[in-house]
Write a protein that holds these residues in place. Structure first.
Motif, PDB file in Angstrom:
ATOM      1  N   GLU A   5       0.832  -1.194   0.000  1.00 22.27           N
ATOM      2  CA  GLU A   5       0.000   0.000   0.000  1.00 22.27           C
ATOM      3  C   GLU A   5       0.872   1.251   0.000  1.00 22.27           C
ATOM      4  O   GLU A   5       2.021   1.236   0.464  1.00 22.27           O
ATOM      5  N   LYS A   6       0.287   2.314  -0.502  1.00 25.16           N
ATOM      6  CA  LYS A   6       0.976   3.596  -0.548  1.00 25.16           C
ATOM      7  C   LYS A   6       0.702   4.356   0.737  1.00 25.16           C
ATOM      8  O   LYS A   6      -0.421   4.354   1.254  1.00 25.16           O
ATOM      9  N   THR A   7       1.724   5.016   1.256  1.00 27.69           N
ATOM     10  CA  THR A   7       1.578   5.733   2.513  1.00 27.69           C
ATOM     11  C   THR A   7       1.233   7.197   2.262  1.00 27.69           C
ATOM     12  O   THR A   7       1.286   7.698   1.137  1.00 27.69           O
ATOM     13  N   ALA A   8       0.913   7.884   3.346  1.00 32.08           N
ATOM     14  CA  ALA A   8       0.582   9.300   3.246  1.00 32.08           C
ATOM     15  C   ALA A   8       1.769  10.123   2.763  1.00 32.08           C
ATOM     16  O   ALA A   8       1.602  11.187   2.161  1.00 32.08           O
ATOM     17  N   GLY A  10       3.703   9.215   0.431  1.00 37.92           N
ATOM     18  CA  GLY A  10       3.925   8.934  -0.982  1.00 37.92           C
ATOM     19  C   GLY A  10       4.833   7.758  -1.245  1.00 37.92           C
ATOM     20  O   GLY A  10       5.077   7.409  -2.403  1.00 37.92           O
ATOM     21  N   SER A  11       5.349   7.126  -0.198  1.00 38.20           N
ATOM     22  CA  SER A  11       6.173   5.933  -0.359  1.00 38.20           C
ATOM     23  C   SER A  11       5.286   4.695  -0.273  1.00 38.20           C
ATOM     24  O   SER A  11       4.073   4.793  -0.136  1.00 38.20           O
ATOM     25  N   TYR A  12       5.904   3.532  -0.335  1.00 38.87           N
ATOM     26  CA  TYR A  12       5.155   2.275  -0.297  1.00 38.87           C
ATOM     27  C   TYR A  12       5.623   1.425   0.876  1.00 38.87           C
ATOM     28  O   TYR A  12       6.763   1.568   1.363  1.00 38.87           O
ATOM     29  N   GLN A  13       4.748   0.535   1.318  1.00 38.17           N
ATOM     30  CA  GLN A  13       5.119  -0.421   2.339  1.00 38.17           C
ATOM     31  C   GLN A  13       4.474  -1.766   2.020  1.00 38.17           C
ATOM     32  O   GLN A  13       3.394  -1.839   1.430  1.00 38.17           O
ATOM     33  N   LEU A  14       5.185  -2.818   2.417  1.00 40.14           N
ATOM     34  CA  LEU A  14       4.657  -4.171   2.365  1.00 40.14           C
ATOM     35  C   LEU A  14       4.205  -4.523   3.769  1.00 40.14           C
ATOM     36  O   LEU A  14       5.001  -4.454   4.717  1.00 40.14           O
ATOM     37  N   LEU A  15       2.948  -4.871   3.922  1.00 40.92           N
ATOM     38  CA  LEU A  15       2.399  -5.234   5.223  1.00 40.92           C
ATOM     39  C   LEU A  15       2.185  -6.743   5.270  1.00 40.92           C
ATOM     40  O   LEU A  15       1.566  -7.326   4.371  1.00 40.92           O
ATOM     41  N   ARG A 306       9.271   4.499  -8.514  1.00 39.92           N
ATOM     42  CA  ARG A 306       8.543   5.663  -9.003  1.00 39.92           C
ATOM     43  C   ARG A 306       7.319   5.927  -8.130  1.00 39.92           C
ATOM     44  O   ARG A 306       6.877   5.045  -7.392  1.00 39.92           O
ATOM     45  N   PRO A 307       6.745   7.124  -8.218  1.00 36.77           N
ATOM     46  CA  PRO A 307       5.517   7.388  -7.463  1.00 36.77           C
ATOM     47  C   PRO A 307       4.388   6.412  -7.773  1.00 36.77           C
ATOM     48  O   PRO A 307       3.522   6.176  -6.929  1.00 36.77           O
ATOM     49  N   ASP A 308       4.403   5.842  -8.997  1.00 34.36           N
ATOM     50  CA  ASP A 308       3.353   4.890  -9.359  1.00 34.36           C
ATOM     51  C   ASP A 308       3.829   3.442  -9.315  1.00 34.36           C
ATOM     52  O   ASP A 308       3.122   2.539  -9.778  1.00 34.36           O
ATOM     53  N   ASN A 309       5.026   3.193  -8.727  1.00 35.15           N
ATOM     54  CA  ASN A 309       5.562   1.828  -8.750  1.00 35.15           C
ATOM     55  C   ASN A 309       6.436   1.572  -7.533  1.00 35.15           C
ATOM     56  O   ASN A 309       7.522   2.148  -7.418  1.00 35.15           O
ATOM     57  N   GLN A 380       8.602   4.128   4.902  1.00 30.32           N
ATOM     58  CA  GLN A 380       7.289   4.652   4.532  1.00 30.32           C
ATOM     59  C   GLN A 380       7.162   6.135   4.834  1.00 30.32           C
ATOM     60  O   GLN A 380       6.309   6.819   4.282  1.00 30.32           O
ATOM     61  N   LYS A 381       8.021   6.652   5.707  1.00 28.87           N
ATOM     62  CA  LYS A 381       8.015   8.085   6.006  1.00 28.87           C
ATOM     63  C   LYS A 381       9.013   8.862   5.138  1.00 28.87           C
ATOM     64  O   LYS A 381       9.212  10.061   5.345  1.00 28.87           O
ATOM     65  N   ASN A 382       9.636   8.158   4.189  1.00 27.59           N
ATOM     66  CA  ASN A 382      10.690   8.764   3.368  1.00 27.59           C
ATOM     67  C   ASN A 382      11.808   9.333   4.241  1.00 27.59           C
ATOM     68  O   ASN A 382      12.354  10.407   3.977  1.00 27.59           O
TER      69      ASN A 382
END
Length: 405
Positions: A5-8, A10-15, A306-309, A380-382
């Motif tokens: 999922e994408k975080t607030a 703008g990064s991604y995380q695997l949960l 990327r922002p979309d990947n 996820q917080k960059n």
């Protein structure tokens, strides 16, 4: 369910089970998805301090006869992983494996009328199944859906399997596109509107929209990505694990010729926008990063992160470079790092043991393992940044990473 999922920020995380997870992994060799081979590999994962094993499953084994499925090999992989306290990413070797069709069932390979091969410019059949063939796509999708249905039945409570890789380094070697009569008609037809709009191309056939040099590879990328998206979608109907496709890169190849230096139509950087527009059922497009120089290695990470990947590194090199480049992946917010060939046999003339190839990375994984949750949260917080030259000591390790919560 495991999910990406994408975080607030703008990064991604695997949960995994609701908690951030960083894949400290390794992949076995391409033909090692068997009990005898894996019995030798499991102890190596412990020595590496890995938490995730990447292991192939083969269409030709899963469906030896049309409609008759055998999941014995899958169940043994799950049992071995659980006994060794590992999660698993399963790699679906089916229509494509490294730009060819070697792991498709024999009944697919033999029936070239129903499951046609691609043809090169000379009109000759090559060892690649045609991505425009609906019957082949449907057969692959049915088998993959059956696999996902089985995983739901045997693993939906334990979540041993975290993700699925759909195909392996897809694309076509030996030809930049399919030159069969049917494919030539499609090549001369208008490019689908969703692609011209997404890529801001003018309307027209493939040559008119992309130009004579880029059109064959773009055409191939469109049909392969549509095919793989259909396979992934069929699997997610049964059991919606996160899914990705991996990529044989074009960078650092002689002349960068599609179909020669790398499989044409795979999700290489030059057609990545097309792939993203055409694969909504994939959670990620992941680079198999074997670039040796550090600037090139980092360039690949940032092209695919990327922002979309979300960035995953499902395959990379073993040896001292892996120990260093692991930190580049962390800085680029990769959600995984997995060198290839943990069970490879080292020739005697090398004068070292196989385990010594990953001693440096094992130290890295051991160091990071205790802080996986914290690092995943920082990602996820960059908040993981490469230190600037001003903040580095002249004698410090140039691969140190600043963690700024």
């Amino acid at each position: 369910m495991p999910r990406v999922e994408k975080t607030a920020a703008g990064s991604y995380q695997l949960l995994v089970d609701g908690h951030p997870y960083l894949i400290l992994g390794a992949q076995v060799r391409n033909s090692s998805g068997w009990p005898g081979e894996l019995d030798r590999a499991w102890p190596l994962y412990k020595q590496l301090h890995a938490n995730t094993a990447e292991i192939p499953v083969y269409w030709e084994v899963i469906e030896p006869q049309p409609g008759h499925f055998d999941f014995t090999s899958v169940d043994r992989i799950l049992a071995g992983a659980r006994q060794n306290n590992l999660h698993v990413i399963l790699l679906w070797f089916a229509t494509w494996k490294n730009g060819e069709m070697d792991y498709a069932p024999q009944w697919v390979k033999e029936d070239t009328t129903r499951y046609p091969r691609m043809r090169n410019r000379a009109g000759e059949q090559i060892r690649v199944l045609a991505p425009i063939a609906e019957a082949t796509r449907n057969a692959d999708a049915r088998a993959f859906a059956a696999l996902m249905h089985h995983l739901k039945e045997v693993d939906s409570d334990q979540h041993t399997v975290l993700m699925m890789q759909v195909e392996n380094e897809p694309g076509s070697l030996e030809s930049d596109r399919d030159y069969s009569a049917e494919a030539n008609k499609l090549f001369a037809a208008p490019v689908p509107e969703k692609i011209t709009q997404a890529l801001k191309k003018k309307s027209g056939n493939w040559t008119e929209a992309f130009g004579p040099e880029e059109a064959p590879e773009a055409f191939q990328a469109y049909y392969i990505s549509a095919y793989i998206n259909a396979v992934a979608a069929a699997g997610k109907v049964e059991y919606p694990l996160p899914m990705y496709v991996n990529t044989w890169l074009r960078e650092r190849k002689n002349f960068e010729r599609p179909g020669e230096a790398y499989p044409s139509g795979g999700a290489t950087s030059n057609v990545l926008d097309l792939w993203k527009a055409n694969t909504p059922s994939l959670d990620a497009i992941a680079p198999d990063n074997y670039v040796l120089d550090y600037s090139g290695y980092r360039d690949i990470l940032h092209k695919y992160g990327r922002p979309d990947n979300p960035l995953f590194v499902p395959e990379t090199i073993f040896g001292p470079m892996a120990a260093r480049y692991f930190f580049y992946a962390l800085e680029a917010h990769s959600l995984s790092f997995a060198p290839f060939g943990i069970d490879a046999q080292v020739p005697p003339e090398y004068g070292i043991k196989q385990e010594e190839l990953f001693s440096g990375l094992a130290a890295d994984f051991h160091l990071i393992a205790a802080a996986v949750s914290e690092i995943a949260e920082l990602q996820q917080k960059n908040a993981i940044k490469w230190p600037s030259k001003k903040t580095r000591s002249p004698t410090s390790d140039s691969l140190s990473v600043s963690l700024n919560p």
